[in-house]
Design a protein around this motif. Sequence first.
Motif, PDB file in Angstrom:
ATOM      1  N   SER A 102       1.383  -1.278   0.166  1.00  0.00           N
ATOM      2  CA  SER A 102       0.106   0.134  -0.459  1.00  0.00           C
ATOM      3  C   SER A 102       1.027   1.157  -0.198  1.00  0.00           C
ATOM      4  O   SER A 102       1.880   1.035   0.940  1.00  0.00           O
ATOM      5  CB  SER A 102      -0.927  -0.622   1.280  1.00  0.00           C
ATOM      6  OG  SER A 102      -1.963  -0.958   1.135  1.00  0.00           O
ATOM      7  N   ASP A 103       0.572   2.348  -0.714  1.00  0.00           N
ATOM      8  CA  ASP A 103       0.768   3.919  -0.799  1.00  0.00           C
ATOM      9  C   ASP A 103       0.424   4.365   0.077  1.00  0.00           C
ATOM     10  O   ASP A 103      -0.854   4.767  -0.703  1.00  0.00           O
ATOM     11  CB  ASP A 103       1.128   3.637  -1.941  1.00  0.00           C
ATOM     12  CG  ASP A 103       2.034   5.135  -2.407  1.00  0.00           C
ATOM     13  OD1 ASP A 103       2.294   6.239  -1.228  1.00  0.00           O
ATOM     14  OD2 ASP A 103       2.511   5.796  -3.671  1.00  0.00           O
ATOM     15  N   ASP A 113     -11.727   4.892  14.902  1.00  0.00           N
ATOM     16  CA  ASP A 113     -11.464   5.479  16.093  1.00  0.00           C
ATOM     17  C   ASP A 113     -10.843   5.699  17.032  1.00  0.00           C
ATOM     18  O   ASP A 113      -9.719   5.951  17.735  1.00  0.00           O
ATOM     19  CB  ASP A 113     -13.403   6.186  16.942  1.00  0.00           C
ATOM     20  CG  ASP A 113     -13.759   7.060  16.094  1.00  0.00           C
ATOM     21  OD1 ASP A 113     -13.413   7.559  15.202  1.00  0.00           O
ATOM     22  OD2 ASP A 113     -15.356   6.915  16.124  1.00  0.00           O
ATOM     23  N   GLN A 114     -11.071   4.139  16.609  1.00  0.00           N
ATOM     24  CA  GLN A 114     -10.016   3.317  17.905  1.00  0.00           C
ATOM     25  C   GLN A 114      -8.167   3.151  17.400  1.00  0.00           C
ATOM     26  O   GLN A 114      -7.434   2.764  18.345  1.00  0.00           O
ATOM     27  CB  GLN A 114     -10.219   2.188  18.060  1.00  0.00           C
ATOM     28  CG  GLN A 114     -10.902   1.229  17.272  1.00  0.00           C
ATOM     29  CD  GLN A 114     -11.755   1.521  15.869  1.00  0.00           C
ATOM     30  OE1 GLN A 114     -12.300   2.155  16.321  1.00  0.00           O
ATOM     31  NE2 GLN A 114     -11.697  -0.118  15.736  1.00  0.00           N
ATOM     32  N   MET A 115      -8.240   4.250  16.423  1.00  0.00           N
ATOM     33  CA  MET A 115      -6.702   3.747  16.166  1.00  0.00           C
ATOM     34  C   MET A 115      -6.819   5.174  15.032  1.00  0.00           C
ATOM     35  O   MET A 115      -7.007   5.454  13.928  1.00  0.00           O
ATOM     36  CB  MET A 115      -6.664   2.571  14.498  1.00  0.00           C
ATOM     37  CG  MET A 115      -5.253   1.981  14.151  1.00  0.00           C
ATOM     38  SD  MET A 115      -4.946   0.740  13.413  1.00  0.00           S
ATOM     39  CE  MET A 115      -3.912   0.341  14.491  1.00  0.00           C
ATOM     40  N   ALA A 116      -6.005   5.671  15.242  1.00  0.00           N
ATOM     41  CA  ALA A 116      -5.222   7.127  15.184  1.00  0.00           C
ATOM     42  C   ALA A 116      -4.422   6.957  13.696  1.00  0.00           C
ATOM     43  O   ALA A 116      -3.832   5.722  13.704  1.00  0.00           O
ATOM     44  CB  ALA A 116      -4.852   8.069  16.673  1.00  0.00           C
ATOM     45  N   PRO A 117      -4.420   7.811  12.546  1.00  0.00           N
ATOM     46  CA  PRO A 117      -3.635   7.367  11.747  1.00  0.00           C
ATOM     47  C   PRO A 117      -1.786   7.510  12.274  1.00  0.00           C
ATOM     48  O   PRO A 117      -0.991   6.008  11.362  1.00  0.00           O
ATOM     49  CB  PRO A 117      -3.474   8.816  10.627  1.00  0.00           C
ATOM     50  CG  PRO A 117      -4.544   9.848  11.632  1.00  0.00           C
ATOM     51  CD  PRO A 117      -5.142   9.079  12.692  1.00  0.00           C
ATOM     52  N   PRO A 118      -1.248   7.867  13.171  1.00  0.00           N
ATOM     53  CA  PRO A 118       0.118   7.311  14.246  1.00  0.00           C
ATOM     54  C   PRO A 118       0.299   6.076  13.831  1.00  0.00           C
ATOM     55  O   PRO A 118       1.197   5.139  13.617  1.00  0.00           O
ATOM     56  CB  PRO A 118       0.072   8.299  14.747  1.00  0.00           C
ATOM     57  CG  PRO A 118      -0.315   9.285  14.117  1.00  0.00           C
ATOM     58  CD  PRO A 118      -1.978   8.892  13.852  1.00  0.00           C
ATOM     59  N   ALA A 123       1.172  -0.222  13.116  1.00  0.00           N
ATOM     60  CA  ALA A 123       0.775  -1.303  13.221  1.00  0.00           C
ATOM     61  C   ALA A 123       1.846  -1.548  12.033  1.00  0.00           C
ATOM     62  O   ALA A 123       2.130  -3.047  11.761  1.00  0.00           O
ATOM     63  CB  ALA A 123      -0.147  -1.216  12.761  1.00  0.00           C
ATOM     64  N   ARG A 124       1.453  -0.690  10.493  1.00  0.00           N
ATOM     65  CA  ARG A 124       1.820  -1.174   9.092  1.00  0.00           C
ATOM     66  C   ARG A 124       3.655  -1.367   8.908  1.00  0.00           C
ATOM     67  O   ARG A 124       4.038  -2.230   8.316  1.00  0.00           O
ATOM     68  CB  ARG A 124       1.900  -0.463   7.915  1.00  0.00           C
ATOM     69  CG  ARG A 124      -0.178  -0.383   7.914  1.00  0.00           C
ATOM     70  CD  ARG A 124      -0.255   0.093   6.113  1.00  0.00           C
ATOM     71  NE  ARG A 124      -2.190  -0.243   6.486  1.00  0.00           N
ATOM     72  CZ  ARG A 124      -3.194   0.617   5.473  1.00  0.00           C
ATOM     73  NH1 ARG A 124      -1.831   2.046   5.078  1.00  0.00           N
ATOM     74  NH2 ARG A 124      -3.902   0.094   5.070  1.00  0.00           N
ATOM     75  N   ALA A 125       4.173  -0.398   9.465  1.00  0.00           N
ATOM     76  CA  ALA A 125       5.296  -0.542   9.613  1.00  0.00           C
ATOM     77  C   ALA A 125       6.693  -1.848  10.748  1.00  0.00           C
ATOM     78  O   ALA A 125       7.151  -2.419  10.306  1.00  0.00           O
ATOM     79  CB  ALA A 125       6.390   0.681  10.422  1.00  0.00           C
ATOM     80  N   GLY A 126       5.609  -1.917  11.158  1.00  0.00           N
ATOM     81  CA  GLY A 126       5.915  -3.416  12.762  1.00  0.00           C
ATOM     82  C   GLY A 126       5.996  -4.987  11.536  1.00  0.00           C
ATOM     83  O   GLY A 126       6.407  -5.824  11.341  1.00  0.00           O
ATOM     84  N   ILE A 127       4.752  -4.988  11.117  1.00  0.00           N
ATOM     85  CA  ILE A 127       4.220  -6.039   9.769  1.00  0.00           C
ATOM     86  C   ILE A 127       5.267  -5.402   8.966  1.00  0.00           C
ATOM     87  O   ILE A 127       6.015  -7.134   8.586  1.00  0.00           O
ATOM     88  CB  ILE A 127       2.710  -5.779   9.361  1.00  0.00           C
ATOM     89  CG1 ILE A 127       1.642  -6.312  10.546  1.00  0.00           C
ATOM     90  CG2 ILE A 127       2.563  -6.453   7.549  1.00  0.00           C
ATOM     91  CD1 ILE A 127       0.230  -5.603   9.771  1.00  0.00           C
ATOM     92  N   ALA A 128       5.322  -5.211   8.229  1.00  0.00           N
ATOM     93  CA  ALA A 128       6.945  -4.659   7.439  1.00  0.00           C
ATOM     94  C   ALA A 128       7.921  -5.278   7.995  1.00  0.00           C
ATOM     95  O   ALA A 128       8.946  -5.777   7.406  1.00  0.00           O
ATOM     96  CB  ALA A 128       6.761  -3.484   6.417  1.00  0.00           C
ATOM     97  N   ALA A 129       8.502  -5.120   8.773  1.00  0.00           N
ATOM     98  CA  ALA A 129       9.766  -5.125   9.634  1.00  0.00           C
ATOM     99  C   ALA A 129       9.555  -6.947   9.714  1.00  0.00           C
ATOM    100  O   ALA A 129      10.653  -7.730   9.892  1.00  0.00           O
ATOM    101  CB  ALA A 129       9.778  -4.615  10.729  1.00  0.00           C
TER     102      ALA A 129
END
Length: 188
Positions: A102-103, A113-118, A123-129
């Motif tokens: 995803s770009d 509401d429960q998951m703000a953009p940061p 989370a995505r960076a963690g999955i990528a790592a």
Amino acid sequence: MSSEPYRNPLESADDRIIAGRAADGDTAAFAVLVRRYTPMMRAYTRRILPGSADVDDVVQDAFITAWDQLPKLDDPGRVKSWLMRITSRKAIDRIRSTRPHSDLSETELPAPDQMAPPRRAEARAGIAALSDAINRLPDAQRECWVLRELGDYSYEEIAQELDLPVSTVRGLLARARKDIIVRMEQWR
């Protein structure tokens, strides 16, 4: 005249004979290998790619590779485990190729509401790592890890599938887990 249907003698031949003939270009012998091992390869792939429509494609890709590489197989008697290793690699390649890429700059999703953009980006960076850590594992460790963690195989099943001693499987998994933990340290 016998009423029994004709049985191809290759159907009951030993793997060593069939694989040897297929390596010499005998397409009928290779067809026996395909009939003999397709069900097992499909089941194995389905465990790695659950619910995936790609199972038949992975098995077909594995047989294409096997046909090309069969002359290089050192021990034709081990064709079953060799086919399973090819299938495992093809399934892992399929996982890699279908990972979501995803770009974020082109995606406009409303943030829950429960998951703000940061938090989502983190989370995505963690999955990528984690994905990167898994991809950096040596092949044998990655195969064992995928079968154990994604395929839910027992140590004994992994040993059987990869034709390794159970002690080797335990060691490969221990090293894979340790390597992943070290690489994921910043995400704890």
